[in-house]
Design a protein around this motif. Sequence first.
Motif, PDB file in Angstrom:
ATOM      1  N   MET A 292      -0.045 -12.778   0.886  1.00  6.98           N
ATOM      2  CA  MET A 292       0.099 -11.325   0.728  1.00  6.98           C
ATOM      3  C   MET A 292      -1.116 -10.610   1.300  1.00  6.98           C
ATOM      4  O   MET A 292      -2.244 -11.099   1.181  1.00  6.98           O
ATOM      5  CB  MET A 292       0.268 -10.962  -0.756  1.00  6.98           C
ATOM      6  CG  MET A 292       1.527 -11.516  -1.383  1.00  6.98           C
ATOM      7  SD  MET A 292       1.751 -11.012  -3.106  1.00  6.98           S
ATOM      8  CE  MET A 292       0.427 -11.898  -3.897  1.00  6.98           C
ATOM      9  N   PHE A 293      -0.872  -9.451   1.887  1.00  9.89           N
ATOM     10  CA  PHE A 293      -1.967  -8.625   2.410  1.00  9.89           C
ATOM     11  C   PHE A 293      -1.576  -7.157   2.317  1.00  9.89           C
ATOM     12  O   PHE A 293      -0.394  -6.817   2.184  1.00  9.89           O
ATOM     13  CB  PHE A 293      -2.310  -9.018   3.851  1.00  9.89           C
ATOM     14  CG  PHE A 293      -1.190  -8.852   4.836  1.00  9.89           C
ATOM     15  CD1 PHE A 293      -1.064  -7.684   5.583  1.00  9.89           C
ATOM     16  CD2 PHE A 293      -0.258  -9.864   5.034  1.00  9.89           C
ATOM     17  CE1 PHE A 293      -0.036  -7.526   6.499  1.00  9.89           C
ATOM     18  CE2 PHE A 293       0.771  -9.714   5.950  1.00  9.89           C
ATOM     19  CZ  PHE A 293       0.884  -8.545   6.675  1.00  9.89           C
ATOM     20  N   VAL A 294      -2.579  -6.294   2.384  1.00  5.76           N
ATOM     21  CA  VAL A 294      -2.363  -4.842   2.288  1.00  5.76           C
ATOM     22  C   VAL A 294      -3.010  -4.167   3.494  1.00  5.76           C
ATOM     23  O   VAL A 294      -4.237  -4.071   3.569  1.00  5.76           O
ATOM     24  CB  VAL A 294      -2.969  -4.263   0.983  1.00  5.76           C
ATOM     25  CG1 VAL A 294      -2.711  -2.763   0.908  1.00  5.76           C
ATOM     26  CG2 VAL A 294      -2.400  -4.962  -0.245  1.00  5.76           C
ATOM     27  N   PRO A 295      -2.204  -3.683   4.444  1.00 11.20           N
ATOM     28  CA  PRO A 295      -2.781  -2.933   5.570  1.00 11.20           C
ATOM     29  C   PRO A 295      -3.421  -1.641   5.073  1.00 11.20           C
ATOM     30  O   PRO A 295      -2.887  -0.971   4.195  1.00 11.20           O
ATOM     31  CB  PRO A 295      -1.568  -2.636   6.459  1.00 11.20           C
ATOM     32  CG  PRO A 295      -0.529  -3.629   6.053  1.00 11.20           C
ATOM     33  CD  PRO A 295      -0.760  -3.872   4.599  1.00 11.20           C
ATOM     34  N   SER A 296      -4.555  -1.301   5.629  1.00 13.21           N
ATOM     35  CA  SER A 296      -5.274  -0.101   5.199  1.00 13.21           C
ATOM     36  C   SER A 296      -4.492   1.168   5.558  1.00 13.21           C
ATOM     37  O   SER A 296      -3.909   1.265   6.646  1.00 13.21           O
ATOM     38  CB  SER A 296      -6.650  -0.047   5.861  1.00 13.21           C
ATOM     39  OG  SER A 296      -7.293   1.174   5.577  1.00 13.21           O
ATOM     40  N   GLU A 297      -4.505   2.140   4.627  1.00 14.14           N
ATOM     41  CA  GLU A 297      -3.856   3.431   4.884  1.00 14.14           C
ATOM     42  C   GLU A 297      -4.525   4.171   6.033  1.00 14.14           C
ATOM     43  O   GLU A 297      -3.901   4.971   6.712  1.00 14.14           O
ATOM     44  CB  GLU A 297      -3.902   4.304   3.626  1.00 14.14           C
ATOM     45  CG  GLU A 297      -2.910   3.911   2.553  1.00 14.14           C
ATOM     46  CD  GLU A 297      -2.965   4.854   1.375  1.00 14.14           C
ATOM     47  OE1 GLU A 297      -2.012   5.642   1.190  1.00 14.14           O
ATOM     48  OE2 GLU A 297      -3.963   4.804   0.641  1.00 14.14           O
ATOM     49  N   GLN A 298      -5.812   3.917   6.249  1.00 16.57           N
ATOM     50  CA  GLN A 298      -6.557   4.603   7.304  1.00 16.57           C
ATOM     51  C   GLN A 298      -6.109   4.192   8.702  1.00 16.57           C
ATOM     52  O   GLN A 298      -6.378   4.887   9.675  1.00 16.57           O
ATOM     53  CB  GLN A 298      -8.056   4.334   7.144  1.00 16.57           C
ATOM     54  CG  GLN A 298      -8.618   4.886   5.837  1.00 16.57           C
ATOM     55  CD  GLN A 298     -10.076   4.519   5.649  1.00 16.57           C
ATOM     56  OE1 GLN A 298     -10.615   3.704   6.386  1.00 16.57           O
ATOM     57  NE2 GLN A 298     -10.717   5.119   4.660  1.00 16.57           N
ATOM     58  N   LEU A 299      -5.417   3.075   8.778  1.00 20.50           N
ATOM     59  CA  LEU A 299      -4.923   2.599  10.076  1.00 20.50           C
ATOM     60  C   LEU A 299      -3.529   3.112  10.390  1.00 20.50           C
ATOM     61  O   LEU A 299      -2.990   2.853  11.462  1.00 20.50           O
ATOM     62  CB  LEU A 299      -4.920   1.060  10.110  1.00 20.50           C
ATOM     63  CG  LEU A 299      -6.259   0.366   9.864  1.00 20.50           C
ATOM     64  CD1 LEU A 299      -6.072  -1.141   9.852  1.00 20.50           C
ATOM     65  CD2 LEU A 299      -7.284   0.773  10.920  1.00 20.50           C
ATOM     66  N   ALA A 300      -2.932   3.827   9.425  1.00 20.77           N
ATOM     67  CA  ALA A 300      -1.539   4.271   9.587  1.00 20.77           C
ATOM     68  C   ALA A 300      -1.445   5.493  10.487  1.00 20.77           C
ATOM     69  O   ALA A 300      -2.356   6.309  10.566  1.00 20.77           O
ATOM     70  CB  ALA A 300      -0.936   4.588   8.219  1.00 20.77           C
ATOM     71  N   GLY A 301      -0.298   5.601  11.146  1.00 18.22           N
ATOM     72  CA  GLY A 301      -0.011   6.764  11.986  1.00 18.22           C
ATOM     73  C   GLY A 301      -0.522   6.604  13.399  1.00 18.22           C
ATOM     74  O   GLY A 301      -1.310   5.717  13.724  1.00 18.22           O
TER      75      GLY A 301
END
Length: 196
Positions: free
Chosen positions: A80-89
Amino acid sequence: SGINAEYGFPKHADETMFPGGKVVKALIGFQNNGDKSFIVDNVEGGFRYPMDYNYVIQNFTSFRYGREVAPGVTQTFLYMFVPSEQLAGGSRTFSLVMSLNYRGEDGTLFTDSPFNETVSVYEVDEGFRYRDLFHVRSAGRSFCFTPVWRPVPAVFCFWGRRPRKTIETGTTGASTTTTSQKIISHPKSRKIQKRD
């Protein structure tokens, strides 16, 4: 080494887009086609810059297993991993690399990358969020609602309570008055019967 490593994203049909700030679950399949046992140590992942794999954008947690896989056996490992929200968009893309580290009986180390593809991170629209409320409240205090307390009439405080009945007994003697006071101050209580 006779090892076949595969992957799967059970909740993501599109394996090139992942949600920012949300847990992504991946299943790593380890198939031992050789004649010796192997020990799966861990799986680690991260986002790397597509033009230069030495440049790490985000590292994910390494999951340790330490599980032995016998010859002819296939085992599945959850990562499991969580991509950073800051990398979105935007139109930015990243290389998602998941590395499977294992070793043979003689201690020889091996690394296999079942997933090594270019992906993007998208922003999850959850509608109303608490941080939006903070922005609205800090934008102007005139829009904040302040509770106004008013005194409640006494009639609402005794809602459903029946007024006590007074018994007129006349003025025939002191003993009658004493009895009437006892009746008023000690109302009859109902007897509770036990059910058999």
